[in-house]
Design an enzyme around this catalytic site. Structure first.
Site, PDB file in Angstrom:
ATOM      1  N   ARG A  78      -9.153  -2.290   8.180  1.00  0.00           N
ATOM      2  CA  ARG A  78      -9.582  -1.319   7.419  1.00  0.00           C
ATOM      3  C   ARG A  78      -9.466  -0.201   8.454  1.00  0.00           C
ATOM      4  NH1 ARG A  78     -14.910  -1.241   3.844  1.00  0.00           N
ATOM      5  NH2 ARG A  78     -14.449   1.111   3.074  1.00  0.00           N
ATOM      6  N   MET A  79      -8.877   1.055   8.153  1.00  0.00           N
ATOM      7  CA  MET A  79      -8.758   2.709   8.979  1.00  0.00           C
ATOM      8  C   MET A  79      -9.853   2.931   8.654  1.00  0.00           C
ATOM      9  SD  MET A  79      -4.881   3.641   8.317  1.00  0.00           S
ATOM     10  CE  MET A  79      -5.521   3.798   6.278  1.00  0.00           C
TER      11      MET A  79
ATOM     12  N   GLN B 118       0.223   4.194  -1.446  1.00  0.00           N
ATOM     13  CA  GLN B 118      -0.291   5.801  -0.396  1.00  0.00           C
ATOM     14  C   GLN B 118      -0.419   5.979   0.117  1.00  0.00           C
ATOM     15  OE1 GLN B 118      -4.383   6.606  -2.501  1.00  0.00           O
ATOM     16  NE2 GLN B 118      -3.632   8.418  -2.922  1.00  0.00           N
TER      17      GLN B 118
ATOM     18  N   ASP C  87      -1.277  10.068   6.891  1.00  0.00           N
ATOM     19  CA  ASP C  87      -1.869   9.777   7.059  1.00  0.00           C
ATOM     20  C   ASP C  87      -2.531  10.009   7.952  1.00  0.00           C
ATOM     21  OD1 ASP C  87      -0.998   7.949   4.923  1.00  0.00           O
ATOM     22  OD2 ASP C  87       0.583   7.011   6.235  1.00  0.00           O
TER      23      ASP C  87
ATOM     24  N   GLN D 147       0.963  -1.180  -0.076  1.00  0.00           N
ATOM     25  CA  GLN D 147       0.293  -0.106  -0.028  1.00  0.00           C
ATOM     26  C   GLN D 147       1.017   0.886   0.132  1.00  0.00           C
ATOM     27  OE1 GLN D 147      -3.273   1.179  -0.159  1.00  0.00           O
ATOM     28  NE2 GLN D 147      -2.475   2.924  -0.044  1.00  0.00           N
TER      29      GLN D 147
ATOM     30  N   HIS E 270     -11.490   6.247 -10.010  1.00  0.00           N
ATOM     31  CA  HIS E 270      -9.903   6.961 -10.048  1.00  0.00           C
ATOM     32  C   HIS E 270      -9.356   7.146 -11.605  1.00  0.00           C
ATOM     33  CE1 HIS E 270      -8.954   8.617  -6.046  1.00  0.00           C
ATOM     34  NE2 HIS E 270      -9.459   7.624  -5.996  1.00  0.00           N
TER      35      HIS E 270
ATOM     36  N   HIS F   2     -15.868   3.853  -7.026  1.00  0.00           N
ATOM     37  CA  HIS F   2     -15.151   5.175  -6.486  1.00  0.00           C
ATOM     38  C   HIS F   2     -13.515   4.734  -7.195  1.00  0.00           C
ATOM     39  CE1 HIS F   2     -13.347   7.549  -3.959  1.00  0.00           C
ATOM     40  NE2 HIS F   2     -12.519   7.352  -3.938  1.00  0.00           N
ATOM     41  N   GLU F   3     -13.293   3.417  -6.773  1.00  0.00           N
ATOM     42  CA  GLU F   3     -11.597   3.106  -7.756  1.00  0.00           C
ATOM     43  C   GLU F   3     -11.440   3.129  -8.649  1.00  0.00           C
ATOM     44  OE1 GLU F   3      -9.477   2.937  -5.445  1.00  0.00           O
ATOM     45  OE2 GLU F   3     -11.390   2.890  -3.677  1.00  0.00           O
TER      46      GLU F   3
ATOM     47  N   GLY G  39     -10.795   0.640   2.394  1.00  0.00           N
ATOM     48  CA  GLY G  39     -11.848   0.253   0.843  1.00  0.00           C
ATOM     49  C   GLY G  39     -11.379  -0.308   0.285  1.00  0.00           C
ATOM     50  N   GLY G  40     -10.805   1.078  -0.880  1.00  0.00           N
ATOM     51  CA  GLY G  40      -9.336   0.474  -1.884  1.00  0.00           C
ATOM     52  C   GLY G  40      -8.955   1.446  -2.273  1.00  0.00           C
TER      53      GLY G  40
HETATM   54 ZN    ZN Z   1     -10.285   7.717  -4.138  1.00  0.00          ZN
END
Ligand code: ZN
Length: 612
Positions: free
Chosen positions: A562-563, A130, A385, A128, A309, A305-306, A278-279
């Site tokens: 998942r945050m 980002q 973050d 991950q 992007h 959503h993804e 989530g994604g």
């Molecule tokens: Zn997004």
């Protein structure tokens, strides 16, 4: 000498690498990657070149043409958030080969032991990157202002397979002596039971979109350009294939709205429950939490959503994280337009309503630091973050929706298509967007207070709560809860997870414990299979002092990483009515910590530290 980005050591006077060729040897026993990165510059450069790194062990830097060493140095200290710059001294060189090893505590990588996976038999690792974690995998100019293509050669133990957010360049094959170069010895590279996989990304991307996963991964086609991959074995793969069967319809809806899909494949990878988001919109292969698979196609909204992007974020990228709304606000807008086409207007409005509530809550969260309620905040020295919030998503959405209302949907659609076609494969800032807006919508600055929207704190007065019959009904039912009224069965008969989520989110933050318990007694919200509903309810239960739900909170915090769920639950516990909740939060974190991705570990740690 000036920084290009507050979150990167990249110097604005240095050339930006245009390609990196990676050779990566995966050592699962040591949770380490031994690798090399061959960086190519647009032309020969003399002088320093600064690259971002964090916890990387750099063994050597070599001129790939002459084989001679390139001098390099590091500053003595290491910033815990930003890492430290690797400084190369180049003399008329246009490429540099950096040989390095990652650290077992690389913040981009989560290494799962076989016991932590669904297969129970094989280890698993995934990335991950980002916002600023790519630098903990390989040395790079880790700013979205820089875009580069890459190729990657991965050496793994059989029978593990790798997937990448890139195109597969060749079938899995045996390692070849000599091909690893200085990245690792032939004895290691060609040892028995190893296999090599090769990938290529020929479209220029920012480093934060670099992504791979390796482990026991099963796959199935669900559309002409979409394959679902999952770590969780065939049961999860079946459920995922059903949930995401509509992917092709969504891609077509996206193309009709925003122009051609430029990435070839749109594959989906379902990760273990510890995935912190989530994604993640990794190009050609979106990474997803398994919590989006709910069996009612509502997970499709995360996919929408993804997918969105692919246009806003991956084609046009924010230049730095201070302009994150260009990625997320646009994508939230685009997501709702796609949802409107494939699931109907009511769904899109509910989605907007949940977002509106979320935006208002962020205003309370940042009441003492309104800087982070700005669309374009000052993030100098701030860990992205740490201040991650709904503001760039929902205030960004509101801004674009405001412009749409002003000029009309038809005109706005033409504007958005032109915006994407104009800036595709570029990284831009808010000022560039505003200029483009003013040129293409003459007089807009006299109709909308653009400065207030972009630079002001809080929610502008011309933002708007969505209007729809279902939405208003849910909000009014939630208001009646204050008078002790619980919705009747017939009133909730056709509610899905989203309606419940919206209802719970609109309840007062703290109510009588007995009332919370009777709501749950009637509708079993704490046991909902839909984590959005379950977590919203548990958050309410903790804030209302319902201690009987502590067990359910604990098991939830141990099941998923998942945050979106960790943040509210840990926050509710540390804000709890007594010391019992704070102690519970600390104990759960101590026990669950190893199962969280390093990014999530850091976020929970900071929630607990603020209330110690
Ligand atoms: Zn997004």
């Amino acid at each position: 000498m000036a920084r290009l980005d507050p979150h990167s050591y990249t110097d604005s006077s240095h050339p930006l690498a245009k390609h990196v060729a990676l050779t990566l040897y995966f050592d699962f026993a040591a949770n380490t990657i031994h690798g090399s990165a061959l960086l190519t510059l647009p032309s020969a450069h003399t002088g320093h070149l600064l690259l971002d790194t964090r916890l990387l062990l750099v063994h050597s830097v070599i001129d790939p043409v002459s084989g001679a060493p390139i001098p390099f140095s590091f500053p003595s200290s290491d910033d815990p958030v930003f890492g430290r710059p690797l400084s190369l001294s180049l003399s008329a060189q246009s490429a540099a080969l950096v040989v390095f090893s990652t650290s077992p505590s690389s913040s981009a990588l989560q290494w799962l032991s076989p016991a932590q996976t669904a297969s129970k038999a094989y280890p698993f690792v995934y990335t991950q990157c980002q916002s600023i974690h790519a630098r903990s995998i390989f040395p790079c100019q880790d700013t979205p202002a820089a875009r580069l293509t890459f190729s990657a050669r991965l050496n793994l133990p059989s029978p593990l397979t790798a997937v990448m957010a890139a195109a597969r360049a060749a079938d899995t094959r045996d390692p070849i002596a000599g091909e690893a170069g200085p990245a690792c010895s032939d004895a290691l590279w060609c040892s028995p039971g190893r296999a090599v996989e090769e990938f290529v990304m020929d479209r220029p991307i920012p480093a934060y979109l670099f992504a791979f996963a390796a482990g026991c991964i099963a796959s199935r086609d669900v559309g002409p350009r979409t394959r679902v991959h999952a770590e969780g074995g065939l049961v999860l793969l079946d459920a995922a294939a059903r949930e995401f069967a509509g992917a092709e319809d969504m891609i077509r809806a996206g193309e009709a709205l925003f122009g051609p899909y430029e990435w070839g494949r749109f594959d989906l990878l379902v990760l273990p429950p510890s995935f912190p988001y989530g994604g993640m919109e990794n190009p050609m292969m979106v990474f997803l939490t398994p919590t989006v698979i709910k069996g009612d196609a509502s997970g499709a909204q995360v996919v929408a959503h993804e997918l969105a992007h692919s246009w806003t974020g991956n084609l046009i990228t924010n230049k730095t994280n201070e302009h994150f709304w260009l990625n997320e606000g646009f994508t939230t807008y685009a997501e709702r337009r796609i949802v409107e086409v494939v699931q109907g207007e009511e769904r899109a409005v509910l989605n907007t309503g949940i977002g509106w509530k979320g935006l208002n809550e962020e205003m309370e969260r940042f009441a003492d630091n309104m800087e982070f309620t700005k669309l374009k905040p000052n993030l100098e020295g701030i860990d992205p973050d740490e201040v991650y919030s709904q503001v760039p998503y929902e205030k960004g959405f509101q801004f674009l929706w405001r412009i749409e209302r002003q000029i009309g949907r038809l005109a706005f659609d033409v504007f958005v298509k032109k915006y994407i076609a104009t800036f595709k494969f570029q990284s831009i800032d808010t000022e560039t967007f505003l200029e483009f807006l003013k040129v293409n919508v003459p007089g807009i600055e006299n109709q909308i207070d653009l400065k207030l929207w972009v630079e002001g704190t809080g929610i502008p007065p011309d933002a708007m709560e969505p209007v729809s019959t279902i939405y208003s009904k849910i909000v009014s039912l939630a208001n009646e809860f204050k008078q002790g009224k619980i919705p009747k069965e017939e009133e909730v008969a056709d509610w899905s997870g989203q309606e419940w989520e919206l209802y719970i989110e609109n309840l007062p933050k703290s109510v009588e414990a007995s009332q919370v318990a009777s709501l749950d007694a009637r509708y079993q919200l704490a046991e909902s299979r839909d984590y959005e509903v379950k977590v919203a309810f548990l958050q309410l239960a903790v804030s209302s002092g319902c201690k009987e739900y502590h067990g359910e909170v604990e098991s939830t915090l141990k099941q998923v990483g998942r945050m979106k769920y960790l943040r509210p639950l840990y926050t509710a516990l540390v804000h709890g009515t007594g010391d019992e909740e704070k102690m519970l939060a600390r104990r759960i974190f101590a026990e669950a910590r190893d199962s969280y991705h390093p990014i999530a570990q850091g976020v929970v740690q900071s929630i607990l530290a603020k209330h110690s």
